[in-house]
Design a protein around this motif. Sequence first.
Motif, PDB file in Angstrom:
ATOM      1  N   ASP A  54      46.447  -4.460   6.669  1.00  0.00           N
ATOM      2  CA  ASP A  54      45.059  -3.958   6.687  1.00  0.00           C
ATOM      3  C   ASP A  54      44.674  -3.396   5.326  1.00  0.00           C
ATOM      4  O   ASP A  54      43.560  -3.587   4.859  1.00  0.00           O
ATOM      5  CB  ASP A  54      44.880  -2.865   7.759  1.00  0.00           C
ATOM      6  CG  ASP A  54      44.910  -3.439   9.166  1.00  0.00           C
ATOM      7  OD1 ASP A  54      44.785  -4.676   9.311  1.00  0.00           O
ATOM      8  OD2 ASP A  54      45.086  -2.668  10.127  1.00  0.00           O
TER       9      ASP A  54
ATOM     10  N   TRP B 113      46.001  -4.258   2.430  1.00  0.00           N
ATOM     11  CA  TRP B 113      45.850  -5.389   1.501  1.00  0.00           C
ATOM     12  C   TRP B 113      44.470  -6.021   1.672  1.00  0.00           C
ATOM     13  O   TRP B 113      43.781  -6.319   0.696  1.00  0.00           O
ATOM     14  CB  TRP B 113      46.946  -6.446   1.758  1.00  0.00           C
ATOM     15  CG  TRP B 113      48.253  -6.112   1.100  1.00  0.00           C
ATOM     16  CD1 TRP B 113      49.025  -5.012   1.332  1.00  0.00           C
ATOM     17  CD2 TRP B 113      48.936  -6.889   0.101  1.00  0.00           C
ATOM     18  NE1 TRP B 113      50.147  -5.047   0.542  1.00  0.00           N
ATOM     19  CE2 TRP B 113      50.133  -6.196  -0.216  1.00  0.00           C
ATOM     20  CE3 TRP B 113      48.672  -8.095  -0.537  1.00  0.00           C
ATOM     21  CZ2 TRP B 113      51.042  -6.671  -1.159  1.00  0.00           C
ATOM     22  CZ3 TRP B 113      49.592  -8.582  -1.475  1.00  0.00           C
ATOM     23  CH2 TRP B 113      50.752  -7.850  -1.781  1.00  0.00           C
ATOM     24  N   LEU B 114      44.096  -6.209   2.949  1.00  0.00           N
ATOM     25  CA  LEU B 114      42.812  -6.839   3.236  1.00  0.00           C
ATOM     26  C   LEU B 114      41.664  -6.006   2.671  1.00  0.00           C
ATOM     27  O   LEU B 114      40.749  -6.523   2.032  1.00  0.00           O
ATOM     28  CB  LEU B 114      42.669  -6.981   4.761  1.00  0.00           C
ATOM     29  CG  LEU B 114      41.530  -7.852   5.274  1.00  0.00           C
ATOM     30  CD1 LEU B 114      41.628  -9.265   4.713  1.00  0.00           C
ATOM     31  CD2 LEU B 114      41.546  -7.894   6.799  1.00  0.00           C
ATOM     32  N   GLU B 115      41.769  -4.699   2.893  1.00  0.00           N
ATOM     33  CA  GLU B 115      40.752  -3.774   2.407  1.00  0.00           C
ATOM     34  C   GLU B 115      40.635  -3.860   0.874  1.00  0.00           C
ATOM     35  O   GLU B 115      39.548  -3.895   0.314  1.00  0.00           O
ATOM     36  CB  GLU B 115      41.234  -2.383   2.808  1.00  0.00           C
ATOM     37  CG  GLU B 115      40.225  -1.298   2.852  1.00  0.00           C
ATOM     38  CD  GLU B 115      40.891  -0.060   3.451  1.00  0.00           C
ATOM     39  OE1 GLU B 115      40.709   0.178   4.638  1.00  0.00           O
ATOM     40  OE2 GLU B 115      41.636   0.639   2.727  1.00  0.00           O
TER      41      GLU B 115
ATOM     42  N   TRP C 211      41.532  -6.364  -1.178  1.00  0.00           N
ATOM     43  CA  TRP C 211      40.998  -7.640  -1.672  1.00  0.00           C
ATOM     44  C   TRP C 211      39.533  -7.810  -1.292  1.00  0.00           C
ATOM     45  O   TRP C 211      38.778  -8.464  -1.996  1.00  0.00           O
ATOM     46  CB  TRP C 211      41.884  -8.811  -1.230  1.00  0.00           C
ATOM     47  CG  TRP C 211      43.138  -8.834  -2.065  1.00  0.00           C
ATOM     48  CD1 TRP C 211      44.256  -8.077  -1.880  1.00  0.00           C
ATOM     49  CD2 TRP C 211      43.371  -9.590  -3.263  1.00  0.00           C
ATOM     50  NE1 TRP C 211      45.170  -8.309  -2.874  1.00  0.00           N
ATOM     51  CE2 TRP C 211      44.664  -9.243  -3.733  1.00  0.00           C
ATOM     52  CE3 TRP C 211      42.634 -10.526  -3.987  1.00  0.00           C
ATOM     53  CZ2 TRP C 211      45.208  -9.808  -4.886  1.00  0.00           C
ATOM     54  CZ3 TRP C 211      43.189 -11.105  -5.130  1.00  0.00           C
ATOM     55  CH2 TRP C 211      44.460 -10.731  -5.574  1.00  0.00           C
ATOM     56  N   ARG C 212      39.102  -7.208  -0.184  1.00  0.00           N
ATOM     57  CA  ARG C 212      37.669  -7.207   0.147  1.00  0.00           C
ATOM     58  C   ARG C 212      36.908  -6.405  -0.890  1.00  0.00           C
ATOM     59  O   ARG C 212      35.819  -6.787  -1.306  1.00  0.00           O
ATOM     60  CB  ARG C 212      37.441  -6.573   1.521  1.00  0.00           C
ATOM     61  CG  ARG C 212      37.561  -7.571   2.629  1.00  0.00           C
ATOM     62  CD  ARG C 212      36.928  -6.979   3.906  1.00  0.00           C
ATOM     63  NE  ARG C 212      37.138  -7.874   5.008  1.00  0.00           N
ATOM     64  CZ  ARG C 212      37.525  -7.485   6.217  1.00  0.00           C
ATOM     65  NH1 ARG C 212      37.739  -6.200   6.460  1.00  0.00           N
ATOM     66  NH2 ARG C 212      37.682  -8.366   7.170  1.00  0.00           N
TER      67      ARG C 212
ATOM     68  N   ILE D  64      41.938 -13.602   0.681  1.00  0.00           N
ATOM     69  CA  ILE D  64      41.475 -12.827   1.846  1.00  0.00           C
ATOM     70  C   ILE D  64      41.743 -13.636   3.125  1.00  0.00           C
ATOM     71  O   ILE D  64      42.254 -13.112   4.122  1.00  0.00           O
ATOM     72  CB  ILE D  64      39.971 -12.465   1.714  1.00  0.00           C
ATOM     73  CG1 ILE D  64      39.802 -11.393   0.631  1.00  0.00           C
ATOM     74  CG2 ILE D  64      39.395 -11.982   3.036  1.00  0.00           C
ATOM     75  CD1 ILE D  64      38.360 -11.046   0.304  1.00  0.00           C
TER      76      ILE D  64
ATOM     77  N   ILE E 266      45.416 -13.446   4.011  1.00  0.00           N
ATOM     78  CA  ILE E 266      45.841 -12.177   4.622  1.00  0.00           C
ATOM     79  C   ILE E 266      45.400 -12.145   6.089  1.00  0.00           C
ATOM     80  O   ILE E 266      46.165 -11.750   6.978  1.00  0.00           O
ATOM     81  CB  ILE E 266      45.246 -10.953   3.870  1.00  0.00           C
ATOM     82  CG1 ILE E 266      45.628 -10.974   2.397  1.00  0.00           C
ATOM     83  CG2 ILE E 266      45.735  -9.649   4.504  1.00  0.00           C
ATOM     84  CD1 ILE E 266      44.885  -9.930   1.544  1.00  0.00           C
ATOM     85  N   GLN E 267      44.176 -12.601   6.345  1.00  0.00           N
ATOM     86  CA  GLN E 267      43.694 -12.608   7.737  1.00  0.00           C
ATOM     87  C   GLN E 267      44.535 -13.530   8.596  1.00  0.00           C
ATOM     88  O   GLN E 267      44.893 -13.192   9.726  1.00  0.00           O
ATOM     89  CB  GLN E 267      42.226 -13.052   7.780  1.00  0.00           C
ATOM     90  CG  GLN E 267      41.301 -11.927   7.324  1.00  0.00           C
ATOM     91  CD  GLN E 267      39.866 -12.373   7.176  1.00  0.00           C
ATOM     92  OE1 GLN E 267      39.605 -13.511   6.768  1.00  0.00           O
ATOM     93  NE2 GLN E 267      38.933 -11.491   7.487  1.00  0.00           N
TER      94      GLN E 267
END
Length: 339
Positions: free
Chosen positions: A261, A263-265, A267-268, A306, A309-310
């Motif tokens: 989460d 990492w996702l945050e 890269w977002r 992204i 990661i998802q």
Amino acid sequence: MWQVVGQSRAVSLLQRSLEQKAIAHAYLLVGPPHVGKMTLALNLAQALNCQAAEPPCGLCGSCQKIALGKHADVRIIGLNSGGNSTEAKSRTEIGIDQIREMQHSSSLPPFEGRYKVFIIDGAELMSNEAANCLLKTLEEPVGGVIFILLTTNDGILPATVVSRCQRLGLHPLATSQVEAVLNERRGIESQKAELLARLCHGCLGWALSAAADDSLLQRRAERIDRLLDITNGDYEERFDYVSHLAAQFSQSRGLVQEVLDLWLEWWRDLLLVKLGCNDAITNIDLEAMLVDMAGGYNLAQIKAFINSIQAAGEQLRQNANPRLVLEVLMLSIPGRSGV
Ligand SMILES: [Zn+2]
């Protein structure tokens, strides 16, 4: 006075049923972690047992005991409750023994209040036997006994259990609402309030915990450092990291999900910076670092990672081999293009 912040729909529905004396014998509170499910459940337990004219008052003996977890008729059943502490620590599901114990207790009259209230925290963690056992109790309601099930995902609860409960959805709050609570009600200085409000994604409970306990922000900082090391590191470092994460996964799926989460945050945020939407980023305290890093990648690279990661998160939820999933993720970290 209901203490839960926001959630006006759920609160007004409960308030109405209290006023009309039309209390359901089982409620199912559904919402993301730290959104306020336990606060609302305890508020409801207070409202049911409050001694004042306008329940829940929060001040009478009964309300205070419930807030302190000392009321004999309000019990929380969860992964870490019941049995001895070693048993509780090693538990990975809510077992049938815990539900049976609860059933026994529910068959006895209230000790000091009007209602016995049983809160099942993490209801989705009940074993099949435990859920079936609970179902029998829900099918034969007893006056003066209320069950409140809390879950982050009612999709994985048996439909038979869900259909016996009144469902109330709890939703993340607006960032500005969280910030106002932290700043105005809790006296947290505005810069920190804004950061915590963004990091918690509308789940006030997380922000309050992080405000009270520095180790949460400390852990975030360590994870971001690690993310940057790994992104700039060679394959050997990345695969060492995978070994470390895969070992953690066998003990706690939640921890690995938290890392993904984050990492996702991150890269977002890079994507938002790339698009010139810096106002919308989560990691506002690290904006300069994000701007610098975003300069090293093009939009297509950021978008593709992204998606990776998802996809990794989704595969882990579907029980794919964690090592394999994480290795593929490490291989898809983009190289700096300088574009
Ligand atoms: Zn009260």
